[in-house]
Design an enzyme around this catalytic site. Structure first.
Site, PDB file in Angstrom:
ATOM      1  N   HIS A 289      71.320  -2.544  15.731  1.00 39.60           N
ATOM      2  CA  HIS A 289      70.200  -2.582  14.781  1.00 39.60           C
ATOM      3  C   HIS A 289      68.878  -2.996  15.408  1.00 39.60           C
ATOM      4  O   HIS A 289      67.920  -3.243  14.671  1.00 39.60           O
ATOM      5  CB  HIS A 289      70.499  -3.547  13.640  1.00 39.60           C
ATOM      6  CG  HIS A 289      71.665  -3.147  12.801  1.00 39.60           C
ATOM      7  ND1 HIS A 289      71.536  -2.455  11.622  1.00 39.60           N
ATOM      8  CD2 HIS A 289      72.984  -3.320  12.991  1.00 39.60           C
ATOM      9  CE1 HIS A 289      72.735  -2.239  11.107  1.00 39.60           C
ATOM     10  NE2 HIS A 289      73.636  -2.758  11.921  1.00 39.60           N
ATOM     11  N   LYS A 476      59.162  -7.199   3.071  1.00 34.34           N
ATOM     12  CA  LYS A 476      60.141  -7.196   4.163  1.00 34.34           C
ATOM     13  C   LYS A 476      60.071  -8.577   4.812  1.00 34.34           C
ATOM     14  O   LYS A 476      59.169  -9.364   4.501  1.00 34.34           O
ATOM     15  CB  LYS A 476      59.822  -6.107   5.185  1.00 34.34           C
ATOM     16  CG  LYS A 476      58.345  -6.108   5.622  1.00 34.34           C
ATOM     17  CD  LYS A 476      57.987  -4.951   6.526  1.00 34.34           C
ATOM     18  CE  LYS A 476      57.809  -3.608   5.825  1.00 34.34           C
ATOM     19  NZ  LYS A 476      58.949  -2.698   5.919  1.00 34.34           N
ATOM     20  N   ARG A 477      61.008  -8.891   5.731  1.00 36.90           N
ATOM     21  CA  ARG A 477      60.889 -10.146   6.447  1.00 36.90           C
ATOM     22  C   ARG A 477      59.557 -10.219   7.191  1.00 36.90           C
ATOM     23  O   ARG A 477      58.994  -9.185   7.571  1.00 36.90           O
ATOM     24  CB  ARG A 477      62.050 -10.281   7.458  1.00 36.90           C
ATOM     25  CG  ARG A 477      63.355 -10.690   6.812  1.00 36.90           C
ATOM     26  CD  ARG A 477      63.266 -12.035   6.124  1.00 36.90           C
ATOM     27  NE  ARG A 477      63.228 -13.110   7.078  1.00 36.90           N
ATOM     28  CZ  ARG A 477      64.286 -13.828   7.452  1.00 36.90           C
ATOM     29  NH1 ARG A 477      65.476 -13.591   6.919  1.00 36.90           N
ATOM     30  NH2 ARG A 477      64.168 -14.796   8.325  1.00 36.90           N
ATOM     31  N   LYS A 482      56.352  -6.203  12.504  1.00 35.10           N
ATOM     32  CA  LYS A 482      56.207  -5.470  11.242  1.00 35.10           C
ATOM     33  C   LYS A 482      54.741  -5.406  10.794  1.00 35.10           C
ATOM     34  O   LYS A 482      54.366  -4.668   9.905  1.00 35.10           O
ATOM     35  CB  LYS A 482      57.074  -6.104  10.158  1.00 35.10           C
ATOM     36  CG  LYS A 482      58.582  -5.997  10.439  1.00 35.10           C
ATOM     37  CD  LYS A 482      59.385  -6.695   9.354  1.00 35.10           C
ATOM     38  CE  LYS A 482      60.875  -6.802   9.666  1.00 35.10           C
ATOM     39  NZ  LYS A 482      61.594  -5.524   9.442  1.00 35.10           N
TER      40      LYS A 482
HETATM   41  C1  26Q Z   1      71.402 -13.545  15.412  1.00 35.06           C
HETATM   42  C2  26Q Z   1      71.784 -14.681  16.107  1.00 35.06           C
HETATM   43  C3  26Q Z   1      71.590 -15.945  15.550  1.00 35.06           C
HETATM   44  C4  26Q Z   1      71.048 -16.053  14.289  1.00 35.06           C
HETATM   45  C5  26Q Z   1      70.680 -14.929  13.591  1.00 35.06           C
HETATM   46  C6  26Q Z   1      70.847 -13.671  14.166  1.00 35.06           C
HETATM   47  C7  26Q Z   1      70.433 -12.459  13.435  1.00 35.06           C
HETATM   48  C8  26Q Z   1      70.714 -12.312  12.081  1.00 35.06           C
HETATM   49  C9  26Q Z   1      70.298 -11.195  11.394  1.00 35.06           C
HETATM   50  C10 26Q Z   1      69.739 -11.456  14.078  1.00 35.06           C
HETATM   51  C11 26Q Z   1      69.333 -10.324  13.379  1.00 35.06           C
HETATM   52  C12 26Q Z   1      69.610 -10.189  12.034  1.00 35.06           C
HETATM   53  C13 26Q Z   1      69.182  -9.040  11.239  1.00 35.06           C
HETATM   54  C14 26Q Z   1      68.643  -7.950  11.728  1.00 35.06           C
HETATM   55  C15 26Q Z   1      68.195  -6.852  10.866  1.00 35.06           C
HETATM   56  O1  26Q Z   1      68.155  -6.973   9.648  1.00 35.06           O
HETATM   57  N1  26Q Z   1      67.828  -5.699  11.441  1.00 35.06           N
HETATM   58  C16 26Q Z   1      67.369  -4.577  10.627  1.00 35.06           C
HETATM   59  O2  26Q Z   1      68.487  -3.768  10.308  1.00 35.06           O
HETATM   60  C17 26Q Z   1      68.132  -2.773   9.366  1.00 35.06           C
HETATM   61  C18 26Q Z   1      69.397  -2.032   8.976  1.00 35.06           C
HETATM   62  O3  26Q Z   1      69.825  -1.224  10.047  1.00 35.06           O
HETATM   63  C19 26Q Z   1      67.081  -1.845   9.941  1.00 35.06           C
HETATM   64  O4  26Q Z   1      66.687  -0.943   8.935  1.00 35.06           O
HETATM   65  C20 26Q Z   1      65.873  -2.640  10.440  1.00 35.06           C
HETATM   66  O5  26Q Z   1      64.986  -1.771  11.105  1.00 35.06           O
HETATM   67  C21 26Q Z   1      66.332  -3.757  11.368  1.00 35.06           C
HETATM   68  O6  26Q Z   1      65.233  -4.571  11.728  1.00 35.06           O
END
Ligand code: 26Q
Length: 740
Positions: A289, A476-477, A482
């Site tokens: 992702h 969005k976040r 972004k």
């Molecule tokens: C990792 C390690 C420690 C703590 C937290 C994390 C962590 C948690 C969640 C890292 C990343 C995320 C989430 C990422 C995310 O939401 N990515 C998004 O995924 C979507 C679905 O595929 C895409 O549409 C977005 O482009 C992408 O940013």
């Protein structure tokens, strides 16, 4: 590891077809269904896009009649709730289980033990098999809670199985207690419970926290033990496991499932390495992702070894064999092998483990998958041709259209019948009716949605907004890539023009933001403060009132998204090209008839392809241009400011507190980011193109029939972004499973 499911009651009523019956029945009791919806909690068991995607996917799997289980963690506290106090983000705990969750069923009889730490005991059995056992480990009890996932117009009810950490034998150590050491006695209780205590907020720069690693192993081990034992109880032959089970890992967060399956097959089922490996690789698919290098998960070796000694041994052996295989091939010298190794730089690289241990690696939009294959992961895609593929994300039209925008759904029914509800591809049938009343009807519905959102804005922020203005929304976040900053720069420029009396061609606009920032991400929080500061100044200026309102709605979550998205005229999808893997909010807005203001990033590229250049507003650098600047340099943000008096004005206004600030240097983090730190996301570079794009929208919007036509085309072509299509492609290409 995340399922951002949103409220469940309405989704249950839609999917089971019971909404009308229940509504009628409740009416007799004097209860409004809407009031029940209000009381339903919105479980925040995910951060954003990745967690929401998983929720859309389980809805689509059930609706396509695919047997599937979501495996995750029953976090005691979900993602923090956001308050905005004096323009600053304040986090408070999301204690969502304070009211018992009526949708879950505890399956205590399916509890499992997950083992942490300990020492490894190895014996060669007389049969030539190496028997490995863990001793003196810390056992943690994993208890599953099941949430039903009914399909739409389908007999199938799948399960979301969320694991909760509890302590075996309550974990209370009576021997310690009787020695008078109360702290030690409860220590096990607190540590074991803490594993499923709280969702980690996404910081996209993982910091190697021990508790996070515990969470990752906790739910993958419990989940894998569960899958395997159910398969064997059902009479399955262990050697055919991969023919009947497919496991898709959502980013690398569950990648420990790969060595965990190896452990179960070898240590508990007695298979040899080669057989176990063939089954494992055939079982797993990995979805990536992100391409942000700093976001890739890496675990420090000492921590990993100590917490998961047996899993570490297996990872080492996977890597030893992988490196040996590489070195047998031409063109794989020391440097290249070092770059590809699973273990290196004192860490376990989870993305490398996931790639080596899966038969499929996919990105989440075409552009993203191409960048993975040809740039970021090129070494791997050359070694494993055929492993890499694309699965463009999607969204469930059941929640995001039928549920969130019932009036529009009703209008579609009256126009083309109800077939699209089961087959959203049929939305294209709307095209013939666009100029025969549909676009006007859809736009009238949008105006109602805008009026309702205006009511909510007034209630929560006391800001009055005009429903006849352009509702321009970015939700969005909060991340620098972004570019919420670019949006607020556009707002400041518009304000400056109003103050200069330069409003010809300007259409009244309400710019609406909502976003949570990672609690430790100072720049992101500084951006929120800047947005709120500008909003205060603009909203209290009578001269601006006819043209501009700026709103920051606190605590963006699934429920708020369902309120906001149907009321959007303009969908802001303005990430720096190449940085947003896909985006899914872009698809939700499109399906609700908003026009996308976009860079050519993520799935925006495919939205453009679907609607054509006339029905989307594009601007900005392309991903190739961005990547070229990143590789060769040549971008100077100071030059952008020198050459553009609008930017010069805005930068000095921010610096001097023109929009107001609490203390001197309030916005130094943001200003340094844009200037001293080189503006890594090209905000200043894209500013001019962005402002022109917004101006162009003003012109189009004044021609209401043209604008509503654009909206209607977006609705009609949105069916291809249904997650039903995405899931059908996963089922056909990766899982090899039949579907409806
Ligand atoms: C990792 C390690 C420690 C703590 C937290 C994390 C962590 C948690 C969640 C890292 C990343 C995320 C989430 C990422 C995310 O939401 N990515 C998004 O995924 C979507 C679905 O595929 C895409 O549409 C977005 O482009 C992408 O940013």
């Amino acid at each position: 590891m995340e399922f951002l499911i949103g409220k469940l009651l309405e989704n249950y009523l839609i999917n089971t077809g019971l909404k009308e019956v229940v509504e009628e029945g409740l009416k007799d009791l004097g209860i409004k269904l809407e009031d029940l919806y209000e009381m339903d909690p919105d479980p925040g068991l995910g951060n954003g896009g990745l967690g929401r995607l998983a929720a859309c996917f389980i809805d689509s799997m059930a609706s396509l009649d695919i047997a599937g289980t979501g495996i995750g963690i029953r976090y005691r506290y979900g993602l923090f709730r956001q308050l905005i106090q004096n323009g600053y983000q304040v986090e408070t705990p999301d204690n969502w289980l304070k009211i018992p969750n009526v949708w879950e069923i505890c399956k205590a009889e399916d509890a499992r033990i997950v083992k942490f730490g300990g020492n490894i005991n190895m014996n060669w059995g007389g049969d030539g098999h190496l028997y490995v056992e863990l001793e003196d480990y810390e056992p943690v009890l994993a208890v599953p809670y099941d949430i039903p996932v009914p399909g739409y117009d389908s007999e199938r009810v799948n399960t979301l199985r969320l694991w909760s950490a509890e302590t075996e034998n309550s974990g209370f150590d009576f021997s310690e207690f009787s020695k008078g050491d109360y702290d030690r006695a409860v220590e096990n209780i607190t540590t074991a419970h803490s594993i499923s205590n709280v969702l980690y907020p996404d910081d996209s720069t993982p910091r190697g926290k021990l508790l996070r690693l515990k969470q990752e192993y906790f739910f993958t081990s419990a989940g894998l033990q569960d899958i395997l034992s159910r398969y064997l109880k059902g009479g399955g032959n262990i050697r055919e496991f991969h023919l009947y089970n497919a496991i898709q890992i959502n980013d690398t967060h569950p990648a420990l499932a790969i060595p965990e399956l190896m452990r179960l097959l070898i240590d508990e089922q007695g298979l040899g390495w080669d057989d176990a490996w063939a089954i494992t690789v055939a079982t797993f698919g990995y979805t990536n992702h992100t391409i942000l290098a700093e976001a890739l998960e890496k675990w420090p070796l000492d921590m990993f070894k100590k917490l998961l000694p047996r899993i570490y041994m297996i990872v080492e052996e996977i890597n030893r064999r992988f490196v040996a295989e590489l070195s047998m091939k031409d063109g794989y010298g020391f440097d290249r092998i070092a770059k590809m190794s699973i273990i290196g730089d004192g860490a376990v690289k989870m993305a490398h483990l996931a790639i080596v241990g899966s038969h499929s690696v996919n990105g989440v939009a075409r552009l993203h998958s191409d960048i993975l294959k040809n740039k970021e992961l090129r070494n791997f895609s050359e070694f494993y041709p055929g492993k890499f593929n694309n699965k463009t994300n999607g969204i469930t039209h059941r929640r995001w259209l039928i549920g969130a925008n019932p009036e529009l759904a009703g209008a579609i029914d009256r126009t083309i019948g109800t077939g699209w509800r089961k087959d959203p591809g049929k939305l294209t049938e709307l095209e013939k009716f666009i100029d025969r009343g549909f676009s006007d009807e859809a736009y009238a519905i949008k105006q109602n949605n805008k009026e309702r959102l205006a009511g909510y804005i007034l209630k929560t922020t006391e800001i009055g907004v005009d429903k006849n203005s352009i509702f321009d929304i970015q939700v969005k976040r909060l991340h620098m890539y972004k570019r919420q900053l670019l949006n607020i720069f556009g707002v400041m420029d518009m304000y400056n023009r109003i103050k200069a009396g330069n409003t010809s061609g300007m259409y009244p606009r309400t710019v609406i933001f909502s976003a949570k920032a990672f609690p430790g991400y100072g720049l992101a929080k500084n951006t929120i403060k800047l947005i709120c500061t500008v909003a205060d100044r603009v909203n209290s200026d009578k001269e601006a009132a006819d043209f501009l309102r700026v709103v920051f709605l606190p605590n963006y979550d699934v429920s708020l998204a369902e309120r906001m998205i149907p009321a959007g005229d303009i969908s802001e999808q303005i990430s720096t090209a190449s940085k947003e893997a896909s985006g899914t909010g872009n698809m939700k807005f499109m399906m609700n008839g908003a026009v996308t203001l976009a860079t050519l990033d993520g799935a925006n590229v495919e939205i453009r392809e679907a609607v054509g250049d006339d029905n989307i507003i594009l601007f900005g650098l392309t991903s190739d241009e961005v990547i070229s600047y990143e590789q060769h340099g040549g971008y100077d943000p100071y030059r952008e400011v020198r050459n553009d008096s609008r930017l010069e004005a805005i930068i000095s206004q921010i610096r001097e507190g023109y929009f107001g600030f609490a203390g001197k240097n309030e916005f130094t983090p943001v200003l340094d980011h844009l200037l001293k730190d080189g503006d890594p996301y090209f905000v200043l570079k894209d500013f001019d193109a962005y402002v022109s794009a917004r101006d162009k929208i003003d012109g189009i919007y004044s021609d209401r029939s043209r604008f509503s036509r654009m909206c209607a085309v977006n609705i009609a072509r949105s069916g291809r972004f249904s997650s039903d299509n995405t899931i059908a492609a996963y089922a056909d290409d990766i899982w090899n499973v039949k579907h409806r």
